[in-house]
Each structure stands twice: as C-alpha cells, then as structure tokens.
Write a protein that holds these residues in place. Sequence first.
Motif, short mmCIF file in Angstrom:
data_model
loop_
_atom_site.label_atom_id
_atom_site.label_comp_id
_atom_site.label_asym_id
_atom_site.label_seq_id
_atom_site.Cartn_x
_atom_site.Cartn_y
_atom_site.Cartn_z
N UNK A 52 9.66 -0.37 9.67
CA UNK A 52 11.11 -0.55 9.51
C UNK A 52 11.53 -0.81 8.08
N UNK A 53 10.76 -0.29 7.13
CA UNK A 53 11.07 -0.45 5.72
C UNK A 53 11.45 0.90 5.12
N UNK A 54 12.48 0.89 4.32
CA UNK A 54 12.87 2.11 3.60
C UNK A 54 12.28 2.03 2.19
N UNK A 55 11.59 3.08 1.74
CA UNK A 55 11.09 3.06 0.37
C UNK A 55 12.25 3.06 -0.62
N UNK A 56 12.18 2.18 -1.60
CA UNK A 56 13.25 2.04 -2.58
C UNK A 56 12.80 2.53 -3.95
N UNK A 57 11.56 2.21 -4.30
CA UNK A 57 11.08 2.55 -5.63
C UNK A 57 9.56 2.66 -5.60
N UNK A 58 9.05 3.64 -6.34
CA UNK A 58 7.60 3.81 -6.52
C UNK A 58 7.36 3.97 -8.01
N UNK A 59 6.44 3.17 -8.55
CA UNK A 59 6.09 3.28 -9.96
C UNK A 59 4.60 3.51 -10.09
N UNK A 60 4.21 4.27 -11.08
CA UNK A 60 2.81 4.57 -11.35
C UNK A 60 2.49 4.11 -12.76
N UNK A 61 1.44 3.29 -12.88
CA UNK A 61 0.99 2.79 -14.17
C UNK A 61 -0.39 3.38 -14.45
N UNK A 62 -0.43 4.35 -15.34
CA UNK A 62 -1.68 5.05 -15.66
C UNK A 62 -2.19 4.60 -17.01
N UNK A 63 -3.42 5.00 -17.29
CA UNK A 63 -3.96 4.73 -18.61
C UNK A 63 -5.28 3.99 -18.58
N UNK A 64 -5.62 3.37 -17.47
CA UNK A 64 -6.89 2.68 -17.36
C UNK A 64 -7.84 3.45 -16.46
N UNK A 65 -8.96 2.82 -16.16
CA UNK A 65 -9.95 3.45 -15.28
C UNK A 65 -9.36 3.67 -13.88
N UNK A 66 -8.47 2.78 -13.46
CA UNK A 66 -7.80 2.89 -12.17
C UNK A 66 -6.29 2.94 -12.39
N UNK A 67 -5.62 3.77 -11.62
CA UNK A 67 -4.17 3.86 -11.68
C UNK A 67 -3.58 2.82 -10.74
N UNK A 68 -2.64 2.04 -11.24
CA UNK A 68 -1.97 1.01 -10.43
C UNK A 68 -0.63 1.56 -9.96
N UNK A 69 -0.31 1.28 -8.70
CA UNK A 69 0.95 1.73 -8.10
C UNK A 69 1.76 0.51 -7.67
N UNK A 70 3.06 0.64 -7.76
CA UNK A 70 3.99 -0.35 -7.21
C UNK A 70 4.87 0.37 -6.19
N UNK A 71 4.92 -0.17 -4.99
CA UNK A 71 5.77 0.38 -3.93
C UNK A 71 6.73 -0.73 -3.51
N UNK A 72 8.02 -0.45 -3.58
CA UNK A 72 9.03 -1.41 -3.15
C UNK A 72 9.73 -0.84 -1.93
N UNK A 73 9.77 -1.63 -0.86
CA UNK A 73 10.48 -1.23 0.35
C UNK A 73 11.51 -2.28 0.72
N UNK A 74 12.54 -1.83 1.41
CA UNK A 74 13.60 -2.75 1.87
C UNK A 74 13.70 -2.64 3.38
N UNK A 75 13.76 -3.80 4.05
CA UNK A 75 13.86 -3.81 5.51
C UNK A 75 15.21 -3.25 5.93
N UNK A 76 15.14 -2.27 6.81
CA UNK A 76 16.36 -1.56 7.19
C UNK A 76 17.16 -2.28 8.25
N UNK A 77 16.50 -3.10 9.05
CA UNK A 77 17.22 -3.77 10.14
C UNK A 77 17.31 -2.91 11.37
N UNK A 78 16.62 -1.77 11.39
CA UNK A 78 16.60 -0.88 12.54
C UNK A 78 15.65 -1.45 13.60
N UNK A 79 16.19 -2.25 14.50
CA UNK A 79 15.37 -2.96 15.48
C UNK A 79 14.66 -1.99 16.44
N UNK A 80 15.29 -0.89 16.80
CA UNK A 80 14.66 0.06 17.71
C UNK A 80 13.38 0.62 17.11
#
Length: 188
Positions: A154-182
């Motif tokens: 029940x989360x809507x994706x709001x933002x995705x960020x990618x941080x590259x440059x190291x041995x591993x790529x780091x991701x940030x995922x932000x979601x917002x609760x939609x309130x869609x109870x069904x």
Amino acid sequence: IAESEVEAAMKRVLGDATIGQLIDIGTGTGRMLELFAPQADHALGIDRSSEMLRLARAKLAERGLDRAELRQADLYALPLADGQADAAILHHVLHFAQQPGAAIAEAARVLSAGGRLLIVDFAPHDREELRARDAHTRLGFSDEQMIGWFDLAGLAPVQIETLEGGALTVKLWLGRKTGDLLKQVMAA
C-alpha cells in the motif's frame, strides 16, 4: 560510496520538515536517530540485538538525544499500533532480511496515511563473498522488486535515487502510504 554521501542523500530525500513519529527499523548503533531524531517529535529505534541497542543507547546519551527511545524488537513485528508512525527508515537492513517484502509490509502497517518509508540498500550485485563474510542474505534489490513490494504494502513510490561510484551501488527508495485499505487487506 562514502557514508557521508549516503546520509546527505537521505537528508535531501526526507527534507528538513518536522517528522512527528519516526521509527528507525534495525537501528544498529543509532546513527539514523542521530541524524533524524532532532527533527522528530518522537523517535523510536528498534533492533533485535541487545548488544547493538546498548551501543546505540550510549551513543545517543553522549549526544544528548533525549527524544529517541530504543526497544528490542523484530522487524517483522514492530512494537507500534497500525498507523502510528509518520516516517520509517530501513537503512542497510533489508539485505539481511529473509523476507524483505514482509519487512516492508510491516513497516507500512505502522505508517499513518501519507506516512513515508525510506529504504536505503544496495542495487543488485554479484559480490557473493558478502554472504559468508558479512551474513548478507540478499545481493541487492532492483527497482522493480522494490516497487512491487511497495505496491503490495500500500505504498506509492515517490522517489528513487542511485548513488554510484563505489564497489557497490547504493539505492534510496522513498514510498508514501496511500491509505488504500482494500489493497492492504488483499496483500495480507
């Protein structure tokens, strides 16, 4: 990626507005509470490890962060009622989880309508040695996996960020609760 760069990206994504009730899931040493508790009305860090909570307690006391509370609990059974938190953070926790989708669903359960979940973890990689050396269960996550779990929780994706440059790529995922109870009932 330098942790300072990851933390700066997290601050950009969450912004500097007052948070209300913040929960840091898998708080470890309490670093996320150090960063974000000052803008929260109340902050709760949970971790399964009593040793990590002792470290976090000492670190937070040293910095005078009296708005932060620490509790021993499991990420699949958070000690909050439904809809009680305004923001939740899973910072480098999901790659240790046996059931990442269940952890995301549990975080979403405690969020109020409009509440935000910020996940910081690795993009897919093939560093198998991290399983043995650091007990990683998962070797990163794709945007499609994360968006699928968000949708089921029940989360809507709001933002995705990618941080590259190291041995591993780091991701940030932000979601917002939609309130869609069904949708939340159907996913349960």
